[in-house]
Design a protein around this motif. Structure first.
Motif, mmCIF file in Angstrom:
data_model
loop_
_atom_site.group_PDB
_atom_site.id
_atom_site.type_symbol
_atom_site.label_atom_id
_atom_site.label_comp_id
_atom_site.label_asym_id
_atom_site.label_seq_id
_atom_site.Cartn_x
_atom_site.Cartn_y
_atom_site.Cartn_z
ATOM 1 N N UNK A 112 0.894 -1.209 0.148
ATOM 2 C CA UNK A 112 0.098 0.107 -0.046
ATOM 3 C C UNK A 112 0.777 1.282 -0.144
ATOM 4 N N UNK A 113 1.653 1.485 -0.857
ATOM 5 C CA UNK A 113 2.483 2.573 -0.968
ATOM 6 C C UNK A 113 1.494 3.982 -1.431
ATOM 7 N N UNK A 114 1.987 5.282 -1.129
ATOM 8 C CA UNK A 114 1.343 6.306 -1.490
ATOM 9 C C UNK A 114 1.239 6.631 -2.884
ATOM 10 N N UNK A 115 0.770 7.525 -3.553
ATOM 11 C CA UNK A 115 0.812 7.826 -4.951
ATOM 12 C C UNK A 115 2.381 8.366 -5.230
ATOM 13 N N UNK A 118 4.243 4.794 -5.410
ATOM 14 C CA UNK A 118 3.985 4.334 -6.911
ATOM 15 C C UNK A 118 5.094 4.957 -7.842
ATOM 16 N N UNK A 119 4.958 6.249 -7.845
ATOM 17 C CA UNK A 119 5.318 7.073 -9.038
ATOM 18 C C UNK A 119 7.078 6.811 -8.840
ATOM 19 N N UNK A 120 7.555 6.641 -7.637
ATOM 20 C CA UNK A 120 9.068 6.539 -7.483
ATOM 21 C C UNK A 120 9.474 5.065 -7.596
ATOM 22 N N UNK A 121 8.423 4.256 -7.439
ATOM 23 C CA UNK A 121 8.906 2.760 -7.662
ATOM 24 C C UNK A 121 9.050 2.524 -9.343
ATOM 25 N N UNK A 122 7.855 3.107 -10.078
ATOM 26 C CA UNK A 122 8.094 3.048 -11.536
ATOM 27 C C UNK A 122 8.980 3.982 -12.072
ATOM 28 N N UNK A 123 9.417 4.954 -11.509
ATOM 29 C CA UNK A 123 10.487 5.900 -11.874
ATOM 30 C C UNK A 123 11.686 4.957 -11.902
ATOM 31 N N UNK A 124 12.147 4.242 -10.930
ATOM 32 C CA UNK A 124 13.468 3.266 -10.615
ATOM 33 C C UNK A 124 13.180 2.232 -11.771
ATOM 34 N N UNK A 140 -8.187 -4.041 -7.047
ATOM 35 C CA UNK A 140 -8.857 -5.232 -6.566
ATOM 36 C C UNK A 140 -8.028 -6.303 -6.135
ATOM 37 N N UNK A 141 -6.729 -6.392 -6.689
ATOM 38 C CA UNK A 141 -5.701 -7.204 -6.245
ATOM 39 C C UNK A 141 -4.710 -6.463 -5.650
ATOM 40 N N UNK A 142 -4.275 -5.146 -5.924
ATOM 41 C CA UNK A 142 -2.990 -4.813 -5.103
ATOM 42 C C UNK A 142 -3.542 -3.832 -3.782
ATOM 43 N N UNK A 143 -4.729 -3.679 -3.832
ATOM 44 C CA UNK A 143 -5.636 -2.773 -2.956
ATOM 45 C C UNK A 143 -5.084 -1.273 -2.651
ATOM 46 N N UNK A 144 -4.650 -1.083 -3.741
ATOM 47 C CA UNK A 144 -4.182 0.327 -3.838
ATOM 48 C C UNK A 144 -4.433 0.990 -5.303
ATOM 49 N N UNK A 145 -5.195 1.897 -5.532
ATOM 50 C CA UNK A 145 -5.583 2.451 -6.746
ATOM 51 C C UNK A 145 -4.474 3.242 -7.544
ATOM 52 N N UNK A 146 -3.940 2.975 -8.683
ATOM 53 C CA UNK A 146 -2.982 4.340 -9.122
ATOM 54 C C UNK A 146 -4.196 5.404 -9.491
ATOM 55 N N UNK A 147 -4.095 6.475 -9.057
ATOM 56 C CA UNK A 147 -4.917 7.530 -9.529
ATOM 57 C C UNK A 147 -4.558 8.175 -10.674
ATOM 58 N N UNK A 148 -5.643 8.312 -11.473
ATOM 59 C CA UNK A 148 -5.571 8.902 -12.940
ATOM 60 C C UNK A 148 -4.335 10.068 -12.908
ATOM 61 N N UNK A 149 -4.250 10.746 -12.164
ATOM 62 C CA UNK A 149 -3.279 11.782 -12.259
ATOM 63 C C UNK A 149 -1.957 11.267 -11.808
ATOM 64 N N UNK A 150 -1.715 10.306 -11.176
ATOM 65 C CA UNK A 150 -0.516 9.645 -10.963
ATOM 66 C C UNK A 150 0.006 9.029 -12.378
ATOM 67 N N UNK A 151 -0.922 8.340 -12.900
ATOM 68 C CA UNK A 151 -0.823 7.820 -14.260
ATOM 69 C C UNK A 151 -0.115 8.728 -15.252
ATOM 70 N N UNK A 152 -1.143 9.988 -15.363
ATOM 71 C CA UNK A 152 -0.781 10.985 -16.498
ATOM 72 C C UNK A 152 0.828 11.359 -16.149
ATOM 73 N N UNK A 153 1.130 11.644 -15.002
ATOM 74 C CA UNK A 153 2.400 12.279 -14.471
ATOM 75 C C UNK A 153 3.483 11.358 -14.864
#
Length: 292
Positions: A112-115, A118-124, A140-153
């Motif tokens: 359950x990382x913060x947004x 999640x951003x820093x994970x995918x940056x690496x 539904x499987x990770x129990x944490x949504x990637x917010x649309x804003x984070x995806x666009x970033x």
């Protein structure tokens, strides 16, 4: 737009023999069945492929079998993700990606990382990965949504992040993504039941579970959707829709393996903690396939 991943990708199952070893012959047949019937690209070792139950050696064998059967005909995407960033990077660096067009990388689960996390994970991951990356959001499987804003970033900041498999079953999040994404960024449906609607709204296609069982009609439905031919596409959707409900009724991939058993393409064997579909569900699936 990266046309490699337009249309229908399928999250391939890993067929098992009765002794739980991998059935490479069945896997080859499933690959050919899909490519011969219009599937646009193959997704290997995802959730549907029961990747968490495969050893490193088995994953390598699965990739080799699929690559051999595919013989360069369609693009291939390999699932590499997890909730230990260092381990994900290590796997990327130690995997032969010479025949792989992109990795599908699930958002970190359980932790359950913060947004920002999640951003820093995918940056690496982006910095370590030599091929394209398709993000995978499945709250539904990770129990944490990637917010649309984070995806666009991430879409704007990381050159090799080319798309997202969005599986939040949330139409308003799809709309937000499609509305705000960079022009060449792909919004790929990970929800079989919503895929046509997503494509008609401007999405790039689907990474599907049911598509591998009915590749001809399902890939044609998505093709029609991409051309904006909604009426014709929905005819195919209504033909398939009951099966989508069935295959997710108990667990995935037990349902889709039930379809393959009815099609005589592979046994319905799964590895624990999953169990095969119940007799009641199998009867429904078999009746559907026989009437199809």
């Amino acid at each position: 737009m990266n046309s490699k991943f337009l249309g229908t990708g399928v999250a391939l199952v890993t067929p098992f023999n009765a002794d739980l070893s991998i059935d490479h012959e069945a896997l080859t047949n499933i690959v050919n069945f899909n490519i011969d019937n219009g599937t646009d690209y193959l997704v290997i070792c995802g959730t549907t492929g029961e990747s968490v139950t495969l050893t490193k050696a088995e994953k390598k064998q699965v990739v080799e079998t699929i690559a051999k059967a595919n013989n360069g005909r369609v693009p291939m995407v390999l699932g590499i993700g997890g909730n230990n960033t260092a381990l994900v990077i290590d796997e990327i660096k130690n995997t032969d990606l010479s025949q792989i067009d992109a990795i599908l990388s699930v958002s970190p689960y359980y932790s359950k990382p913060t947004q920002e996390g999640i951003y820093q994970h995918f940056k690496a991951v982006s910095e370590a990965c030599p091929v394209d990356i398709i993000l995978y959001n499945v709250p539904g499987r990770t129990s944490k949504n990637i917010e649309a804003e984070t995806t666009i970033r991430m879409a704007n900041d990381f050159k090799n992040v080319v798309g997202i498999k969005e599986a939040g079953n949330n139409m308003s999040q799809y709309f937000e993504l499609i509305k705000n994404k960079p022009e060449d960024f792909l919004i790929i449906s990970g929800d079989d039941d919503l895929a046509l609607g997503v494509v008609l709204a401007g999405g790039a296609g689907v990474i599907s579970v049911i598509g591998q069982g009915f590749p001809k009609d399902f890939s044609e439905m998505i093709r029609l959707g991409l051309k904006g031919e909604a009426k014709e596409a929905y005819k195919l959707y209504y033909k398939i829709v009951d099966a989508i409900g069935y295959i997710f009724e108990e667990n995935n991939p037990a349902g889709i393996k039930g379809v393959f058993e009815a099609l005589n393409l592979c046994a319905d064997t799964v590895r624990l903690p999953l169990v095969p579909a119940s007799q009641a569900l199998k009867s429904k699936i078999t009746a559907f396939v026989n009437n199809y």
